[in-house]
Design a protein around this motif. Structure first.
Motif, PDB file in Angstrom:
ATOM      1  N   ASN A  36       0.847  -1.346  -0.123  1.00 19.14           N
ATOM      2  CA  ASN A  36       0.148   0.090  -0.042  1.00 19.14           C
ATOM      3  C   ASN A  36       0.895   1.413   0.111  1.00 19.14           C
ATOM      4  O   ASN A  36       1.282   1.605   1.199  1.00 19.14           O
ATOM      5  CB  ASN A  36      -0.880  -0.146   1.342  1.00 19.14           C
ATOM      6  CG  ASN A  36      -2.053   1.080   1.112  1.00 19.14           C
ATOM      7  OD1 ASN A  36      -1.611   2.290   0.790  1.00 19.14           O
ATOM      8  ND2 ASN A  36      -2.995   0.897   1.856  1.00 19.14           N
ATOM      9  N   ASP A  37       1.278   1.698  -1.130  1.00 17.59           N
ATOM     10  CA  ASP A  37       2.015   2.823  -1.396  1.00 17.59           C
ATOM     11  C   ASP A  37       1.794   4.130  -0.565  1.00 17.59           C
ATOM     12  O   ASP A  37       2.556   4.726   0.164  1.00 17.59           O
ATOM     13  CB  ASP A  37       2.376   3.241  -2.767  1.00 17.59           C
ATOM     14  CG  ASP A  37       3.056   2.255  -3.495  1.00 17.59           C
ATOM     15  OD1 ASP A  37       3.804   1.408  -2.868  1.00 17.59           O
ATOM     16  OD2 ASP A  37       2.908   2.083  -4.723  1.00 17.59           O
ATOM     17  N   GLU A  38       0.315   4.285  -0.503  1.00 19.26           N
ATOM     18  CA  GLU A  38      -0.037   5.543   0.276  1.00 19.26           C
ATOM     19  C   GLU A  38       0.160   5.295   1.614  1.00 19.26           C
ATOM     20  O   GLU A  38       0.634   6.273   2.406  1.00 19.26           O
ATOM     21  CB  GLU A  38      -1.607   5.804  -0.123  1.00 19.26           C
ATOM     22  CG  GLU A  38      -2.154   7.050   0.744  1.00 19.26           C
ATOM     23  CD  GLU A  38      -1.749   8.151   0.284  1.00 19.26           C
ATOM     24  OE1 GLU A  38      -2.176   9.226   1.145  1.00 19.26           O
ATOM     25  OE2 GLU A  38      -0.934   8.557  -0.652  1.00 19.26           O
ATOM     26  N   ARG A  39      -0.267   4.356   2.323  1.00 17.51           N
ATOM     27  CA  ARG A  39       0.169   4.207   3.539  1.00 17.51           C
ATOM     28  C   ARG A  39       1.611   3.951   3.898  1.00 17.51           C
ATOM     29  O   ARG A  39       2.180   4.686   4.816  1.00 17.51           O
ATOM     30  CB  ARG A  39      -0.274   2.543   3.910  1.00 17.51           C
ATOM     31  CG  ARG A  39      -0.341   2.506   5.567  1.00 17.51           C
ATOM     32  CD  ARG A  39      -1.201   1.198   6.024  1.00 17.51           C
ATOM     33  NE  ARG A  39      -2.501   1.499   5.856  1.00 17.51           N
ATOM     34  CZ  ARG A  39      -3.378   0.674   5.716  1.00 17.51           C
ATOM     35  NH1 ARG A  39      -3.146  -0.443   5.986  1.00 17.51           N
ATOM     36  NH2 ARG A  39      -4.667   1.085   5.716  1.00 17.51           N
ATOM     37  N   ARG A  76       3.672   5.943   2.334  1.00 22.91           N
ATOM     38  CA  ARG A  76       4.156   7.229   2.188  1.00 22.91           C
ATOM     39  C   ARG A  76       3.657   8.444   3.515  1.00 22.91           C
ATOM     40  O   ARG A  76       4.404   8.836   4.136  1.00 22.91           O
ATOM     41  CB  ARG A  76       3.457   8.119   1.156  1.00 22.91           C
ATOM     42  CG  ARG A  76       3.658   9.601   0.915  1.00 22.91           C
ATOM     43  CD  ARG A  76       3.099  10.157  -0.260  1.00 22.91           C
ATOM     44  NE  ARG A  76       1.624  10.260   0.070  1.00 22.91           N
ATOM     45  CZ  ARG A  76       0.948  11.053   1.005  1.00 22.91           C
ATOM     46  NH1 ARG A  76       1.772  11.814   1.536  1.00 22.91           N
ATOM     47  NH2 ARG A  76      -0.026  11.118   1.230  1.00 22.91           N
ATOM     48  N   VAL A  77       2.335   7.863   3.976  1.00 24.13           N
ATOM     49  CA  VAL A  77       1.904   8.579   5.155  1.00 24.13           C
ATOM     50  C   VAL A  77       2.713   8.294   6.452  1.00 24.13           C
ATOM     51  O   VAL A  77       3.051   8.920   7.001  1.00 24.13           O
ATOM     52  CB  VAL A  77       0.583   8.349   5.361  1.00 24.13           C
ATOM     53  CG1 VAL A  77      -0.122   8.539   6.687  1.00 24.13           C
ATOM     54  CG2 VAL A  77      -0.455   8.923   4.253  1.00 24.13           C
ATOM     55  N   ASP A 131       5.146  -2.052   2.464  1.00 21.77           N
ATOM     56  CA  ASP A 131       6.287  -1.550   1.076  1.00 21.77           C
ATOM     57  C   ASP A 131       6.671  -2.979   0.414  1.00 21.77           C
ATOM     58  O   ASP A 131       6.986  -3.967   1.079  1.00 21.77           O
ATOM     59  CB  ASP A 131       7.546  -0.766   1.834  1.00 21.77           C
ATOM     60  CG  ASP A 131       8.351  -0.546   0.483  1.00 21.77           C
ATOM     61  OD1 ASP A 131       8.131  -1.039  -0.469  1.00 21.77           O
ATOM     62  OD2 ASP A 131       9.504   0.370   0.896  1.00 21.77           O
ATOM     63  N   SER A 145       5.948   0.954   8.218  1.00 18.20           N
ATOM     64  CA  SER A 145       5.677   1.264   7.098  1.00 18.20           C
ATOM     65  C   SER A 145       6.543   0.326   6.189  1.00 18.20           C
ATOM     66  O   SER A 145       5.815  -0.043   4.983  1.00 18.20           O
ATOM     67  CB  SER A 145       6.415   2.625   6.722  1.00 18.20           C
ATOM     68  OG  SER A 145       7.731   2.578   6.431  1.00 18.20           O
ATOM     69  N   GLU A 167       6.057   9.794   6.323  1.00 20.57           N
ATOM     70  CA  GLU A 167       5.940  11.160   6.492  1.00 20.57           C
ATOM     71  C   GLU A 167       5.809  11.619   7.914  1.00 20.57           C
ATOM     72  O   GLU A 167       6.298  12.606   8.367  1.00 20.57           O
ATOM     73  CB  GLU A 167       4.678  11.816   5.647  1.00 20.57           C
ATOM     74  CG  GLU A 167       4.571  13.224   5.282  1.00 20.57           C
ATOM     75  CD  GLU A 167       3.625  13.617   4.438  1.00 20.57           C
ATOM     76  OE1 GLU A 167       2.431  13.930   4.940  1.00 20.57           O
ATOM     77  OE2 GLU A 167       3.579  13.508   3.258  1.00 20.57           O
TER      78      GLU A 167
END
Length: 97
Positions: free
Chosen positions: A33-36, A38-39, A69, A65, A42
């Motif tokens: 889950n690329d969005e997870r 990234r968040v 990945d 994270s 961050e």
């Protein structure tokens, strides 16, 4: 079936250690889950600060994270054991006492 109480540092097998039983099962899947990723990374960058606690939290978030990945190689158990190890060292006054 009743569980037998075992002291965490009793040297028993990890499956008998009550603390170990708190670790998540390795059978759980964490789909990429690329969005997870990234968040979480961050947030990890945001909490990273001058204190050792903020740096530890940042490292934990970064490791979490990795679960999401595609190229990450970790497991909930590894993360749990790493955090437990850090907390034990901290409780003992650090590596350089």
């Amino acid at each position: 079936m009743t569980e037998e109480a075992v002291e965490p540092d009793s040297g028993g097998e990890s499956g008998d250690d009550p603390d170990w039983q708190m670790a998540p099962d390795s059978d759980v899947e964490f789909p990429a889950n690329d969005e997870r990723v990234r968040v979480l990374r961050e947030i990890a960058e945001d909490v990273y600060g001058e204190s050792s606690e903020s740096r530890q939290l940042s490292a934990i978030l970064y490791r979490v994270s990795d679960l999401y990945d595609e190229e990450g190689e970790t497991s909930p158990e590894e993360i749990y054991l790493n955090v437990r190890h850090i907390m034990n060292i901290k409780e003992q006054g650090g590596l350089r006492r």
